[in-house]
Design a protein around this motif. Structure first.
Motif, PDB file in Angstrom:
ATOM      1  N   GLU A  38      14.229  53.629  42.635  1.00 28.38           N
ATOM      2  CA  GLU A  38      13.738  53.749  43.045  1.00 28.38           C
ATOM      3  C   GLU A  38      12.314  53.974  41.694  1.00 28.38           C
ATOM      4  O   GLU A  38      13.073  54.593  40.307  1.00 28.38           O
ATOM      5  CB  GLU A  38      13.365  54.940  43.924  1.00 28.38           C
ATOM      6  N   LEU A  39      11.175  53.702  41.346  1.00 32.08           N
ATOM      7  CA  LEU A  39      10.238  54.636  40.508  1.00 32.08           C
ATOM      8  C   LEU A  39       9.537  55.787  40.925  1.00 32.08           C
ATOM      9  O   LEU A  39       8.942  55.684  41.891  1.00 32.08           O
ATOM     10  CB  LEU A  39       8.797  53.368  39.974  1.00 32.08           C
ATOM     11  N   LEU A  40       9.702  57.089  40.482  1.00 34.52           N
ATOM     12  CA  LEU A  40       9.186  58.104  41.081  1.00 34.52           C
ATOM     13  C   LEU A  40       8.322  58.432  40.080  1.00 34.52           C
ATOM     14  O   LEU A  40       8.688  59.277  38.462  1.00 34.52           O
ATOM     15  CB  LEU A  40      10.841  59.788  41.033  1.00 34.52           C
ATOM     16  N   ILE A  41       6.892  58.771  40.517  1.00 37.52           N
ATOM     17  CA  ILE A  41       5.977  58.838  39.607  1.00 37.52           C
ATOM     18  C   ILE A  41       5.128  60.283  40.138  1.00 37.52           C
ATOM     19  O   ILE A  41       4.496  60.170  41.215  1.00 37.52           O
ATOM     20  CB  ILE A  41       4.959  57.665  39.514  1.00 37.52           C
ATOM     21  N   VAL A  42       5.177  61.363  39.386  1.00 36.10           N
ATOM     22  CA  VAL A  42       4.703  62.903  39.123  1.00 36.10           C
ATOM     23  C   VAL A  42       3.323  62.662  38.395  1.00 36.10           C
ATOM     24  O   VAL A  42       3.038  62.547  37.245  1.00 36.10           O
ATOM     25  CB  VAL A  42       5.679  63.339  38.678  1.00 36.10           C
ATOM     26  N   ASP A  43       2.217  62.813  39.195  1.00 36.73           N
ATOM     27  CA  ASP A  43       1.262  63.622  38.347  1.00 36.73           C
ATOM     28  C   ASP A  43       0.306  64.528  38.581  1.00 36.73           C
ATOM     29  O   ASP A  43       0.326  65.115  39.339  1.00 36.73           O
ATOM     30  CB  ASP A  43       0.217  62.340  39.602  1.00 36.73           C
ATOM     31  N   ASP A  44      -0.017  64.684  37.039  1.00 42.53           N
ATOM     32  CA  ASP A  44      -0.025  66.552  36.790  1.00 42.53           C
ATOM     33  C   ASP A  44      -1.864  66.377  36.553  1.00 42.53           C
ATOM     34  O   ASP A  44      -2.238  67.195  35.674  1.00 42.53           O
ATOM     35  CB  ASP A  44       0.881  66.287  35.544  1.00 42.53           C
ATOM     36  N   GLY A  45      -2.613  66.278  37.408  1.00 41.74           N
ATOM     37  CA  GLY A  45      -3.755  66.775  37.576  1.00 41.74           C
ATOM     38  C   GLY A  45      -4.530  65.768  37.118  1.00 41.74           C
ATOM     39  O   GLY A  45      -5.263  66.155  35.899  1.00 41.74           O
ATOM     40  N   SER A  46      -4.249  64.269  36.682  1.00 43.21           N
ATOM     41  CA  SER A  46      -4.783  63.369  35.954  1.00 43.21           C
ATOM     42  C   SER A  46      -6.133  63.376  36.333  1.00 43.21           C
ATOM     43  O   SER A  46      -6.856  63.596  37.619  1.00 43.21           O
ATOM     44  CB  SER A  46      -4.709  62.200  36.117  1.00 43.21           C
ATOM     45  N   THR A  47      -7.416  63.400  35.815  1.00 45.56           N
ATOM     46  CA  THR A  47      -9.252  63.798  35.713  1.00 45.56           C
ATOM     47  C   THR A  47      -9.256  62.244  35.329  1.00 45.56           C
ATOM     48  O   THR A  47     -10.202  62.273  35.809  1.00 45.56           O
ATOM     49  CB  THR A  47      -9.623  64.389  35.062  1.00 45.56           C
ATOM     50  N   ASP A  48      -8.348  61.146  35.076  1.00 41.23           N
ATOM     51  CA  ASP A  48      -9.247  59.785  34.996  1.00 41.23           C
ATOM     52  C   ASP A  48      -8.349  59.241  36.474  1.00 41.23           C
ATOM     53  O   ASP A  48      -8.127  59.860  37.397  1.00 41.23           O
ATOM     54  CB  ASP A  48      -8.414  58.898  33.830  1.00 41.23           C
ATOM     55  N   ASN A  49      -8.639  57.686  36.245  1.00 40.61           N
ATOM     56  CA  ASN A  49      -8.027  57.009  37.640  1.00 40.61           C
ATOM     57  C   ASN A  49      -6.393  57.018  37.187  1.00 40.61           C
ATOM     58  O   ASN A  49      -6.189  55.755  38.142  1.00 40.61           O
ATOM     59  CB  ASN A  49      -8.965  56.267  37.140  1.00 40.61           C
ATOM     60  N   THR A  50      -5.808  57.146  36.909  1.00 40.32           N
ATOM     61  CA  THR A  50      -4.024  57.383  36.587  1.00 40.32           C
ATOM     62  C   THR A  50      -3.773  56.747  38.059  1.00 40.32           C
ATOM     63  O   THR A  50      -2.535  56.550  38.463  1.00 40.32           O
ATOM     64  CB  THR A  50      -3.476  58.172  36.030  1.00 40.32           C
ATOM     65  N   THR A  51      -3.721  57.954  38.898  1.00 39.79           N
ATOM     66  CA  THR A  51      -3.781  58.116  40.354  1.00 39.79           C
ATOM     67  C   THR A  51      -3.911  56.468  41.054  1.00 39.79           C
ATOM     68  O   THR A  51      -3.310  56.192  41.817  1.00 39.79           O
ATOM     69  CB  THR A  51      -3.630  58.541  41.215  1.00 39.79           C
ATOM     70  N   GLN A  52      -4.994  56.399  40.740  1.00 42.78           N
ATOM     71  CA  GLN A  52      -5.789  54.904  41.713  1.00 42.78           C
ATOM     72  C   GLN A  52      -5.435  53.659  41.056  1.00 42.78           C
ATOM     73  O   GLN A  52      -4.519  52.465  41.502  1.00 42.78           O
ATOM     74  CB  GLN A  52      -6.851  54.298  41.219  1.00 42.78           C
ATOM     75  N   ILE A  53      -4.746  53.628  39.800  1.00 43.78           N
ATOM     76  CA  ILE A  53      -3.728  52.598  38.461  1.00 43.78           C
ATOM     77  C   ILE A  53      -2.532  52.290  39.999  1.00 43.78           C
ATOM     78  O   ILE A  53      -2.115  51.237  39.856  1.00 43.78           O
ATOM     79  CB  ILE A  53      -3.585  52.787  37.911  1.00 43.78           C
ATOM     80  N   VAL A  54      -1.542  53.870  39.590  1.00 43.32           N
ATOM     81  CA  VAL A  54      -0.195  53.440  40.656  1.00 43.32           C
ATOM     82  C   VAL A  54      -0.641  52.855  42.144  1.00 43.32           C
ATOM     83  O   VAL A  54       0.149  52.707  42.172  1.00 43.32           O
ATOM     84  CB  VAL A  54       0.178  55.324  40.627  1.00 43.32           C
ATOM     85  N   ARG A  55      -1.617  53.513  42.893  1.00 42.57           N
ATOM     86  CA  ARG A  55      -1.524  53.364  44.391  1.00 42.57           C
ATOM     87  C   ARG A  55      -1.680  51.426  43.730  1.00 42.57           C
ATOM     88  O   ARG A  55      -1.711  50.969  45.469  1.00 42.57           O
ATOM     89  CB  ARG A  55      -2.805  54.053  44.709  1.00 42.57           C
ATOM     90  N   SER A  56      -2.228  51.192  43.117  1.00 40.32           N
ATOM     91  CA  SER A  56      -2.248  50.110  43.324  1.00 40.32           C
ATOM     92  C   SER A  56      -1.449  48.404  43.259  1.00 40.32           C
ATOM     93  O   SER A  56      -1.485  47.479  43.439  1.00 40.32           O
ATOM     94  CB  SER A  56      -3.800  49.156  41.746  1.00 40.32           C
TER      95      SER A  56
END
Length: 339
Positions: A38-56
């Motif tokens: 499994e690839l577990l990614i924990v985002d620490d409150g990014s203000t750029d589009n990091t989470t959008q990239i992961v969700r893609s």
């Protein structure tokens, strides 16, 4: 996929404003030859589009957890304490790259060595654009030498490390330090379990402007001293008399006298022989190598007798060349011939 193999490994990635690089890092994980992770990614409150990239990425092996606000690297890394499902945990920073055989290669070492708790590897260094430089990260790849060296320095490339998740949890995860959390964790694990590096290149480590700042360097030095004393407190009856700089500062050009070094080295050697906290031969080799440099720089007419002082001196560590050079230097000073 059988239940036995499912999520055998958790690849853990902490991310903060990682948009420029995280897609490359994710894709390097998805290309692994070993599929049961499994690839577990924990985002620490990014203000750029990091989470959008992961969700893609439409891949069920990817799990995204969001802190909601910036809570810092120690907190973010320790989300794995409760969330990692794998028996093993492979670290990959959100700007680095894992080679396709990384998980398969490291897992086999763990399956072959039941006492192994931490395993790192070598890495190539790349620049911001992903171009490989002429530099490489080559850690110590001998288990006992690595263990002994952890008293003085960190010899793991963090983004190549795989750990047994149980050992990670037993230690309570990464210490709550602003920097050097990996060194603090690995040095504690090494006091109880086997640790090692393998002489294979299993990834690429990216260097860019945000890697380190002057403030981080200052914090790192402060924390490295704390890690040193954590280990010394386990080894020595009392550490109140020890100046941390005597073990942290380079021995060449040091302000400390040979007598000060000898007193500390002797205490470390004798206590370690009694407690077996570090591999004896390897630890004493490190201290002897330092001792040789110290007496060659500061010994003058007493270079040879200082070098031969036991227990820092050991015939199994010294070379004929060392003794010959120390003798010549002592003789030159006695005869008034300056180098």
């Amino acid at each position: 996929m059988s239940n036995e193999n499912k999520n055998k490994i958790t690849v853990f990635m902490a991310a903060y404003n990682a948009a420029p690089y995280i897609a490359t890092s994710i894709e390097s994980v998805l290309r692994q030859s070993y599929p049961h992770f499994e690839l577990l990614i924990v985002d620490d409150g990014s203000t750029d589009n990091t989470t959008q990239i992961v969700r893609s990425y439409d891949d069920p092996r990817i799990r995204l957890i969001e802190n909601g606000e910036n809570k810092g690297l120690p907190f973010t890394r320790n989300v794995a304490l409760s969330e990692a499902k794998g028996e093993f945990m492979a670290v990959l920073d959100s700007d680095d790259i894992a080679f396709p055989n990384r998980l398969e290669t490291q897992l086999q070492h763990f399956l072959d060595r039941s006492k192994l708790a931490v395993l790192g590897a070598c890495a190539y260094i790349i620049d911001e654009e992903g171009n490989r430089t002429d530099q490489k990260m080559v850690p110590i790849c001998e288990s006992e030498k690595l263990h002994a060296g952890l008293l003085f320095y960190n010899s793991f490339v963090h983004s190549t490390v795989m750990m047994r998740t149980a050992a990670f949890r037993e230690m309570g995860g990464y210490p709550n330090h602003p920097v050097a959390q990996d060194y603090g964790l690995f040095s504690r694990i090494a006091l109880k379990y086997e640790v090692d590096n393998i002489p294979e290149y299993l990834g690429e480590y990216r260097i860019h402007d945000s890697n380190i700042t002057d403030r981080k360097r200052h914090l790192a030095e402060t924390q490295l001293r704390a890690i040193l004393f954590y280990q010394l407190d386990k080894l020595l009856p009392n550490t109140d008399h020890i100046d941390p700089d005597i073990l942290r500062a380079p021995v060449i050009g040091s302000k400390y006298s040979p007598q000060e070094y000898y007193a500390l080295y002797r205490e470390i050697i004798l206590q370690n022989r009694k407690r077996k906290q570090y591999p004896t031969l390897e630890l004493e080799q490190i201290l002897y190598n330092n001792w040789y440099m110290i007496v060659m720089e500061k010994g003058k007419s007493k270079t040879l007798p200082l070098l031969l002082r036991t227990p820092v001196f050991n015939r199994s560590h010294a070379t004929a060349k060392h003794i010959r050079k120390a003798f010549k230097q002592s003789l030159r000073y006695i005869l008034g011939i300056r180098p």
